[in-house]
Design an enzyme around this catalytic site. Structure first.
Site, PDB file in Angstrom:
ATOM      1  N   HIS A 170       0.836  -1.199   0.000  1.00  0.00           N
ATOM      2  CA  HIS A 170       0.000   0.000   0.000  1.00  0.00           C
ATOM      3  C   HIS A 170       0.872   1.250   0.000  1.00  0.00           C
ATOM      4  O   HIS A 170       1.905   1.322   0.671  1.00  0.00           O
ATOM      5  CB  HIS A 170      -0.922   0.012   1.225  1.00  0.00           C
ATOM      6  CG  HIS A 170      -2.119   0.889   1.041  1.00  0.00           C
ATOM      7  ND1 HIS A 170      -2.056   2.260   1.150  1.00  0.00           N
ATOM      8  CD2 HIS A 170      -3.403   0.600   0.726  1.00  0.00           C
ATOM      9  CE1 HIS A 170      -3.256   2.771   0.925  1.00  0.00           C
ATOM     10  NE2 HIS A 170      -4.093   1.775   0.656  1.00  0.00           N
ATOM     11  N   HIS A 171       0.432   2.243  -0.765  1.00  0.00           N
ATOM     12  CA  HIS A 171       1.219   3.470  -0.934  1.00  0.00           C
ATOM     13  C   HIS A 171       1.374   4.254   0.370  1.00  0.00           C
ATOM     14  O   HIS A 171       2.285   5.071   0.505  1.00  0.00           O
ATOM     15  CB  HIS A 171       0.563   4.356  -1.994  1.00  0.00           C
ATOM     16  CG  HIS A 171       1.559   5.152  -2.794  1.00  0.00           C
ATOM     17  ND1 HIS A 171       2.744   5.604  -2.271  1.00  0.00           N
ATOM     18  CD2 HIS A 171       1.534   5.586  -4.085  1.00  0.00           C
ATOM     19  CE1 HIS A 171       3.406   6.279  -3.189  1.00  0.00           C
ATOM     20  NE2 HIS A 171       2.703   6.267  -4.308  1.00  0.00           N
ATOM     21  N   CYS A 172       0.497   4.028   1.337  1.00  0.00           N
ATOM     22  CA  CYS A 172       0.639   4.747   2.601  1.00  0.00           C
ATOM     23  C   CYS A 172       1.866   4.279   3.370  1.00  0.00           C
ATOM     24  O   CYS A 172       2.362   4.976   4.264  1.00  0.00           O
ATOM     25  CB  CYS A 172      -0.605   4.575   3.473  1.00  0.00           C
ATOM     26  SG  CYS A 172      -0.796   2.930   4.190  1.00  0.00           S
ATOM     27  N   ASN A 341       6.082   8.129   3.066  1.00  0.00           N
ATOM     28  CA  ASN A 341       6.254   8.890   1.836  1.00  0.00           C
ATOM     29  C   ASN A 341       6.963  10.205   2.112  1.00  0.00           C
ATOM     30  O   ASN A 341       6.603  10.937   3.045  1.00  0.00           O
ATOM     31  CB  ASN A 341       4.889   9.179   1.201  1.00  0.00           C
ATOM     32  CG  ASN A 341       4.227   7.929   0.657  1.00  0.00           C
ATOM     33  OD1 ASN A 341       4.370   7.603  -0.510  1.00  0.00           O
ATOM     34  ND2 ASN A 341       3.505   7.215   1.520  1.00  0.00           N
TER      35      ASN A 341
END
Length: 625
Positions: A170-172, A341
């Protein structure tokens, strides 16, 4: 007891104990991390991933079992926190979630095993990867999955017996750079499998109760204005420098209007995946031909050329240049393994409105340099930090409003596509002794942005792998051809030679570092799709092998048919097809022969060559009379 009589402590006794890193560390998602959770919908999962292909012939015994992969991942999961941490939400979502250890972690839930369906070719692998990538990860567990795919026996340039791994995270939890670090945790630099034991962690898992998360939310709400004031204070000098640069003409602000294309509406739940692999040395040779050009500029130019060809074939090419969002890492060196990120976004023009590939390259280089100067003056890290200050309730409400109301179809798009460039390893990597022979990136698509390009390098390869919404791009093979055509066109415009291809010389166990692997590429460029050289001259017939009658007039301009470019026109002329009348009179047998010889896969019928040729022939005759 004297010190002399005390038993000596074995110097290796506590080698693997990990008790000095502090107790009860609690890590909260930043506003930027949490935004990827709030942006997730049933039709738009927000994970990133990859498609890696491995040759097991380099592993001990020449093979790798699924059980071996499970054990390998289990032994190395401690190298990245993302493997064992899951989300702990705050009640009522009044603040961003926290990361906590998963006490019920199950390696077999996250690592799964399937086989590639027949005919086990590149197309089937892309279809399967797209299907897996379109499904959401389980948000109640650690946010990653590995899918081991066996049976890659019919893919050009790939050794038989190879297997692939589709990864999803997941990008989180990660961005491109920290994702590369996570990938490195699962790879070694030699085929020898290290027999290392994971460190023993004596810390108790930090319990995080609902009341504590609410108390932390109150504290964050109270201190957020102070953080914002400090950040604005730090940004003021950058804003003054930016204004001064614009006034002095040193910085050109980005004023280009973003046009609307088929990729800027609401997405469906289906995905397509495809890509091309280029010779990295050839990409660098293109860079050297243009002063100030970077490898990233070359790849942006190729993507711009591919989009130009694709959209032109769909009669959907805007007059203005397409604009791509290029993620830009602002992560410090000491933060490479921190997860989360640390990115800022840069708007880059793709030059899709320029037909000449060299002019397009110069245009992309110039505009990208302007954007880099502006981003450097404003401070990319400060902009990224500013995005982290948005309160959870506001961020979530804004995201849900955007997706539920379908605002992507109503408001002006901010970008047309994403082009993300993540440098990979320059040396061969091994997983459980199997050598990685190809590596592709997979990205998320969402409402308003239905096309994602992942540009990755590995050894002597440079790959572009695209992820797109299936309704927006129903013909991914065509777009893959466009990517190759754009590269070939650019290379040959700058060199006197044909664009080189990647080929694998041998499938022996000892694989050299420069033995690259690539999916099948089209043989040459065209105006809209593949234009491979015909295997042999094609004699056209009307019925029962009767030759098509030719007229005494000169050859027609076959390029007027949508789908025929200069190179394909030459191939058709070499096969004796020079007029609109000949194309209009093609029988089913003729079409089958041409389709087979040139590997068109139904292209003639799909692009309505016969109808176009009949119409052009009628117009031409009317003009002559």
């Amino acid at each position: 007891m004297s010190s002399k009589n005390k038993p000596e402590r074995n110097q290796f006794e506590f080698e693997n104990l990990d008790i000095l890193r502090g107790f009860g560390e609690v890590r909260q998602l930043t506003g930027q991390d949490a935004a990827f959770i709030y942006a997730e919908t049933s039709k738009g999962p927000m994970h990133i991933g990859g498609l890696a292909i491995y040759d097991p012939s380099t592993a001990p015994g020449g093979k790798v079992r699924f059980k071996d992969i499970l054990n390998f991942v289990e032994r190395r999961k401690h190298k990245a926190k993302t493997f064992t941490q899951k989300l702990r939400k705050v009640p009522f979502d009044v603040d961003h979630p926290y990361w906590v250890e998963d006490q019920d972690f199950d390696i077999e839930f996250h690592t799964r095993h399937i086989a590639l369906p027949e005919p086990r070719d590149w197309r089937q692998l892309c279809i399967l990867a797209a299907r897996l990538h379109s499904r959401k990860v389980d948000m109640s567990r650690p946010l990653w999955e590995l899918w081991v795919i066996e049976g890659l026996d019919n893919i050009p340039n790939i050794p038989k017996g190879s297997y692939a791994i589709v990864s999803k995270v997941h990008h989180c939890a990660i961005d491109g750079l920290s994702g590369a670090e996570m990938s490195m945790a699962l790879h070694t630099l030699t085929p020898e499998i290290p027999h290392e034991e994971p460190p023993v962690d004596l810390r108790r898992a930090r319990p995080l109760s609902a009341p504590e998360t609410l108390m932390r939310a109150q504290f964050n709400a109270a201190t957020r204005p102070l953080k914002a004031m400090r950040l604005v204070r730090n940004m003021l000098p950058n804003l003054f420098d930016y204004a001064r640069g614009v006034t002095a003409g040193e910085i050109t602000p980005f004023r280009t209007r973003v046009p609307r294309t088929r990729f800027n509406g609401r997405v469906s739940g289906q995905r397509v995946v495809g890509g091309q692999v280029y010779d990295l040395a050839s990409i660098k040779s293109i860079r050297k031909q243009s002063k100030g050009t970077t490898v990233n500029d070359v790849m942006l130019t190729i993507c711009g050329g591919a989009l130009r060809e694709y959209l032109k074939a769909k009669s959907d090419l805007p007059q203005d240049t397409l604009i791509a969002m290029a993620p830009m890492s602002v992560r410090k060196e000491e933060e490479r393994t921190a997860g989360g990120n640390e990115v800022s976004a840069m708007s880059v023009a793709l030059g899709s409105h320029i037909a000449d590939p060299i002019e397009r390259l110069h245009y992309v280089t110039a505009t990208t340099q302007d954007e880099k100067a502006a981003a450097g003056t404003l401070g990319g890290r400060e902009i990224a930090e500013l995005s982290k200050l948005a309160p959870a309730t506001i961020s979530k409400a804004a995201m849900q409003t955007y997706f539920r109301l379908g605002l992507a179809n109503m408001i002006q798009p901010v970008f047309n596509a994403v082009v993300s460039n993540v440098p990979g390893a320059p040396v061969p990597l091994y997983m459980n002794g199997a050598r990685m022979v190809a590596n592709f990136g997979l990205g998320p698509v969402m409402d308003g942005m239905g096309l994602f390009h992942a540009v990755t390098s590995y050894c002597d390869q440079m790959a572009v792998c695209f992820t797109a919404d299936r309704k927006m791009m129903p013909d991914p093979d065509f777009y893959a051809d466009c990517l190759w055509n754009a590269y070939e066109e650019l290379y040959e415009a700058l060199h006197d030679d044909k664009a080189p291809r990647l080929t694998r010389k041998s499938h022996t166990k000892k694989v050299k570092a420069n033995d690259a692997v690539a999916p099948k590429k089209p043989a040459s460029k065209s105006a809209t799709k593949t234009e491979p050289k015909p295997k042999k001259a094609v004699k056209t017939t009307r019925t029962k092998k009767t030759a098509v009658k030719t007229t005494t007039k000169g050859p027609d301009d076959l390029k007027r048919i949508n789908g025929i470019g200069p190179v394909l026109e030459k191939h058709l002329q070499a096969a004796g097809i020079t007029t609109f009348d000949q194309i209009a009179a093609l029988s089913e047998k003729d079409i089958d022969k041409i389709e087979t010889a040139m590997d068109f896969k139904g292209r003639i019928a799909r692009e309505n060559w016969l109808d176009q040729a009949q119409k052009l022939s009628t117009e031409s005759k009317a003009t002559r009379h």
